[in-house]
Each structure stands twice: as structure tokens, then as C-alpha cells.
Design an enzyme around this catalytic site. Structure first.
Site, PDB file in Angstrom:
ATOM      1  N   GLY A  52       0.788  -1.226   0.000  1.00  0.00           N
ATOM      2  CA  GLY A  52       0.000   0.000   0.000  1.00  0.00           C
ATOM      3  C   GLY A  52       0.818   1.272   0.000  1.00  0.00           C
ATOM      4  N   HIS A  53       2.151   1.190   0.041  1.00  0.00           N
ATOM      5  CA  HIS A  53       2.998   2.387   0.175  1.00  0.00           C
ATOM      6  C   HIS A  53       4.169   2.310  -0.789  1.00  0.00           C
ATOM      7  CE1 HIS A  53       5.508   5.465   2.181  1.00  0.00           C
ATOM      8  NE2 HIS A  53       4.374   5.900   2.658  1.00  0.00           N
ATOM      9  N   PHE A  54       4.082   2.562  -1.924  1.00  0.00           N
ATOM     10  CA  PHE A  54       2.951   2.822  -2.817  1.00  0.00           C
ATOM     11  C   PHE A  54       3.001   1.748  -3.896  1.00  0.00           C
ATOM     12  CE2 PHE A  54       4.433   6.857  -1.075  1.00  0.00           C
ATOM     13  CZ  PHE A  54       3.282   7.318  -0.463  1.00  0.00           C
ATOM     14  N   VAL A  59       7.973   2.590  -1.555  1.00  0.00           N
ATOM     15  CA  VAL A  59       8.919   3.330  -0.724  1.00  0.00           C
ATOM     16  C   VAL A  59       8.679   2.912   0.725  1.00  0.00           C
ATOM     17  CG1 VAL A  59       9.609   5.640   0.069  1.00  0.00           C
ATOM     18  CG2 VAL A  59       8.902   5.305  -2.303  1.00  0.00           C
TER      19      VAL A  59
END
Length: 149
Positions: A52-54, A59
Site C-alpha cells: 500500500g505504500h505505494f 517506498v
């Protein structure tokens, strides 16, 4: 001054209460008790936070870099022995700066230097680097307390 020593994952698991997916230190490269520590985290695409990041540009979240640095500092505090009922609380942060993104495939090298320690309150200067470049740095405060306190 003590001779620097290294700590493998088996000893890390004895010293830290963290477990997957929140154990963010893979190995201690060098530690001089009550002075400094250098540890590493191999950052892989398999890290759960990258979902989810990203998704299009993974990252490592800055807050998790700080958590990895706090765990490194905890290992400096607990390097000789952790009391069975001791828990290490993150108590504060000053001057946090994020200078380089940490990406899958990076090896995060983390250092902590004990600045002060008294009555279970410890202050550290911490830094994370990738390929010799500073990724993040901060001054953190941590407190060691009994789990029941």
C-alpha cells in the site's frame, strides 16, 4: 572502551519483543555496549507495507525507518541482557529528517549513538543510510519500563 561485537538474528529475537511483521532489524554488525551500534535491515519487495505504500512506486514509510532505528537503539540498551519484564517505549523524537527514499532491494544501515541514559530514559542520535548516503536521521528518546508499570 569495550571491544565491538556482532549479534545474529537468534540473539536479536532474545533481546527484542518484536516479531514479524514488525521486527525491523536483521543483524547487528557491530556494537560497543553503552556507546554505539550499527545494524542492518535488508529491505525486500516482500515487505507487507509495500502493498500500500505505494503500489506503483514502493517506498519504505519514514515512520518504519524511525521504528527500525528505535529497535536498533533498543538493542544497544539491551545488548548485554534484557530483564524478562522490561519493555522499551518510544518516548520522543527531535530533528527527524528524511533525505533519501528507501526502496525494495536496499540495505538499510542503521546506527545509534547513546547520548544520555539515566533512570531508564535514554537519548540517542540515530541515522539510517543506503549505499553510504543518509536516508534518515533524528534524535530519539526511549524509556525502559516494567510491563506492569
Amino acid at each position: 572502551m569495550s571491544n565491538p561485537i556482532a549479534i545474529d538474528i537468534h540473539k536479536i529475537l532474545q533481546l527484542l519483543p518484536h516479531r514479524y511483521p514488525f521486527l525491523l532489524v536483521d543483524r547487528v554488525l557491530e556494537i560497543t555496549p553503552r556507546e554505539t551500534i550499527t545494524a542492518l535491515k535488508n529491505v525486500t519487495m516482500n515487505e507487507p507495507f509495500f502493498q500500500g505504500h505505494f503500489p506503483d512506486f514502493p517506498v519504505m514509510p519514514g515512520v518504519l525507518i524511525i521504528e527500525a532505528l528505535a529497535q536498533t537503539a533498543a538493542l544497544l540498551t539491551f545488548s548485554e541482557e534484557r530483564a524478562e519484564d522490561a519493555i522499551y517505549y518510544f518516548a520522543g523524537i527531535d530533528g527527524a529528517r528524511f533525505k533519501k527514499p528507501v526502496l525494495p532491494g536496499d540495505q538499510l544501515i542503521m546506527t545509534a549513538r547513546l547520548e544520555r541514559g539515566r533512570a531508564g530514559i535514554y537519548k540517542f542520535a540515530v541515522q539510517a543510510t543506503v549505499d553510504g548516503e543518509i536516508a534518515a536521521e533524528a534524535n530519539i528518546t526511549c524509556a525502559v519500563r516494567s510491563k506492569g508499570a
